[in-house]
Design a protein around this motif. Structure first.
Motif, short mmCIF file in Angstrom:
data_model
loop_
_atom_site.label_atom_id
_atom_site.label_comp_id
_atom_site.label_asym_id
_atom_site.label_seq_id
_atom_site.Cartn_x
_atom_site.Cartn_y
_atom_site.Cartn_z
N THR A 183 -0.53 -0.09 14.22
CA THR A 183 -1.02 -1.23 15.00
C THR A 183 0.03 -2.31 15.22
O THR A 183 -0.16 -3.19 16.04
CB THR A 183 -2.25 -1.85 14.30
OG1 THR A 183 -1.88 -2.20 12.96
CG2 THR A 183 -3.40 -0.87 14.26
N SER A 184 1.14 -2.26 14.50
CA SER A 184 2.17 -3.29 14.65
C SER A 184 3.29 -2.80 15.56
O SER A 184 3.93 -1.79 15.28
CB SER A 184 2.75 -3.65 13.28
OG SER A 184 3.87 -4.50 13.43
N ALA A 185 3.57 -3.54 16.62
CA ALA A 185 4.65 -3.17 17.53
C ALA A 185 6.01 -3.34 16.88
O ALA A 185 6.99 -2.74 17.30
CB ALA A 185 4.57 -4.01 18.80
N GLU A 186 6.09 -4.16 15.84
CA GLU A 186 7.36 -4.40 15.15
C GLU A 186 7.65 -3.35 14.07
O GLU A 186 8.74 -3.29 13.54
CB GLU A 186 7.37 -5.79 14.50
CG GLU A 186 7.43 -6.93 15.50
CD GLU A 186 6.06 -7.24 16.12
OE1 GLU A 186 5.05 -7.13 15.41
OE2 GLU A 186 6.01 -7.57 17.31
N ALA A 187 6.67 -2.55 13.74
CA ALA A 187 6.84 -1.56 12.66
C ALA A 187 7.85 -0.49 13.07
O ALA A 187 7.87 -0.04 14.20
CB ALA A 187 5.51 -0.92 12.31
N SER A 188 8.67 -0.12 12.12
CA SER A 188 9.65 0.93 12.35
C SER A 188 9.34 2.09 11.42
O SER A 188 9.13 1.89 10.23
CB SER A 188 11.05 0.38 12.06
OG SER A 188 12.00 1.41 12.07
N CYS A 189 9.32 3.30 11.95
CA CYS A 189 8.99 4.46 11.12
C CYS A 189 9.97 4.64 9.96
O CYS A 189 9.59 5.15 8.92
CB CYS A 189 8.94 5.73 11.96
SG CYS A 189 7.47 5.83 13.01
N ASP A 190 11.22 4.22 10.13
CA ASP A 190 12.16 4.37 9.04
C ASP A 190 11.93 3.33 7.94
O ASP A 190 12.57 3.36 6.90
CB ASP A 190 13.61 4.34 9.53
CG ASP A 190 14.01 3.01 10.12
OD1 ASP A 190 13.11 2.25 10.52
OD2 ASP A 190 15.22 2.74 10.20
N GLN A 191 11.02 2.41 8.19
CA GLN A 191 10.65 1.43 7.18
C GLN A 191 9.15 1.53 6.91
O GLN A 191 8.49 0.53 6.66
CB GLN A 191 11.02 0.03 7.64
CG GLN A 191 12.51 -0.15 7.81
CD GLN A 191 12.85 -1.51 8.39
OE1 GLN A 191 12.04 -2.14 9.04
NE2 GLN A 191 14.06 -1.95 8.13
N CYS A 192 8.64 2.73 6.97
CA CYS A 192 7.21 2.99 6.82
C CYS A 192 6.71 2.45 5.48
O CYS A 192 7.17 2.85 4.42
CB CYS A 192 6.95 4.49 6.90
SG CYS A 192 5.22 4.95 6.69
N GLN A 193 5.77 1.53 5.55
CA GLN A 193 5.24 0.93 4.33
C GLN A 193 4.49 1.97 3.50
O GLN A 193 4.49 1.89 2.27
CB GLN A 193 4.34 -0.25 4.67
CG GLN A 193 5.12 -1.41 5.23
CD GLN A 193 4.23 -2.58 5.59
OE1 GLN A 193 3.00 -2.49 5.55
NE2 GLN A 193 4.84 -3.69 5.94
N LYS A 194 3.87 2.92 4.14
CA LYS A 194 3.17 3.98 3.41
C LYS A 194 4.15 4.78 2.57
O LYS A 194 3.91 5.04 1.39
CB LYS A 194 2.44 4.90 4.41
CG LYS A 194 1.69 6.04 3.77
CD LYS A 194 1.03 6.87 4.86
CE LYS A 194 0.39 8.11 4.30
NZ LYS A 194 -0.20 8.94 5.34
N LEU A 195 5.27 5.14 3.15
CA LEU A 195 6.28 5.91 2.44
C LEU A 195 6.92 5.06 1.34
O LEU A 195 7.13 5.53 0.23
CB LEU A 195 7.35 6.43 3.40
CG LEU A 195 8.47 7.26 2.77
CD1 LEU A 195 7.91 8.47 2.04
CD2 LEU A 195 9.47 7.68 3.82
N GLU A 196 7.24 3.81 1.65
CA GLU A 196 7.82 2.92 0.64
C GLU A 196 6.89 2.78 -0.55
O GLU A 196 7.33 2.81 -1.70
CB GLU A 196 8.14 1.56 1.24
CG GLU A 196 9.34 1.56 2.15
CD GLU A 196 9.63 0.19 2.75
OE1 GLU A 196 9.00 -0.80 2.32
OE2 GLU A 196 10.49 0.12 3.64
N SER A 197 5.61 2.62 -0.30
CA SER A 197 4.63 2.47 -1.37
C SER A 197 4.56 3.74 -2.22
O SER A 197 4.52 3.68 -3.45
CB SER A 197 3.26 2.16 -0.76
OG SER A 197 2.27 2.10 -1.76
N LEU A 198 4.57 4.88 -1.57
CA LEU A 198 4.54 6.16 -2.28
C LEU A 198 5.76 6.32 -3.18
O LEU A 198 5.65 6.66 -4.36
CB LEU A 198 4.48 7.31 -1.28
CG LEU A 198 4.62 8.72 -1.85
CD1 LEU A 198 3.40 9.08 -2.67
CD2 LEU A 198 4.86 9.72 -0.76
N LEU A 199 6.95 6.03 -2.63
CA LEU A 199 8.18 6.18 -3.40
C LEU A 199 8.24 5.19 -4.56
O LEU A 199 8.66 5.55 -5.67
CB LEU A 199 9.40 6.02 -2.49
CG LEU A 199 9.58 7.11 -1.44
CD1 LEU A 199 10.75 6.78 -0.53
CD2 LEU A 199 9.76 8.47 -2.09
#
Length: 84
Positions: free
Chosen positions: A58-74
């Motif tokens: 939903t965020s136009a500023e979101a970048s897939c290489d900075q995916c919060q879902k992935l960061e949270s998982l890691l």
């Protein structure tokens, strides 16, 4: 040493050599599968929130290489490893 190993960065070489040190076992197979899948996901993140127009979320500023879902998982994995 193979040509491929010589072209790896020190970090890449450390990861490959560490994997090779794990003796053959179901644990090694599970670890290798997890690392491969995690690497694939990090290289090409997919998002369950993908919009119809192809935007990742939903965020136009979101970048897939900075995916919060992935960061949270890691970060969760790192936390679990550090606390044992």
């Amino acid at each position: 040493m193979s040509e491929v190993m010589e072209t790896l960065t020190p970090e890449e070489r450390r990861i490959v050599l560490a994997l090779r040190e794990i003796p053959p076992s179901p644990l090694r197979e599970l670890y290798a599968t997890l690392v491969a899948e995690l690497t694939d996901f990090a290289a090409h993140p997919t998002c369950g929130e993908m919009q119809a127009d192809g935007a990742p979320c939903t965020s136009a500023e979101a970048s897939c290489d900075q995916c919060q879902k992935l960061e949270s998982l890691l970060e969760g994995l790192r936390s679990r490893l550090q606390t044992g």
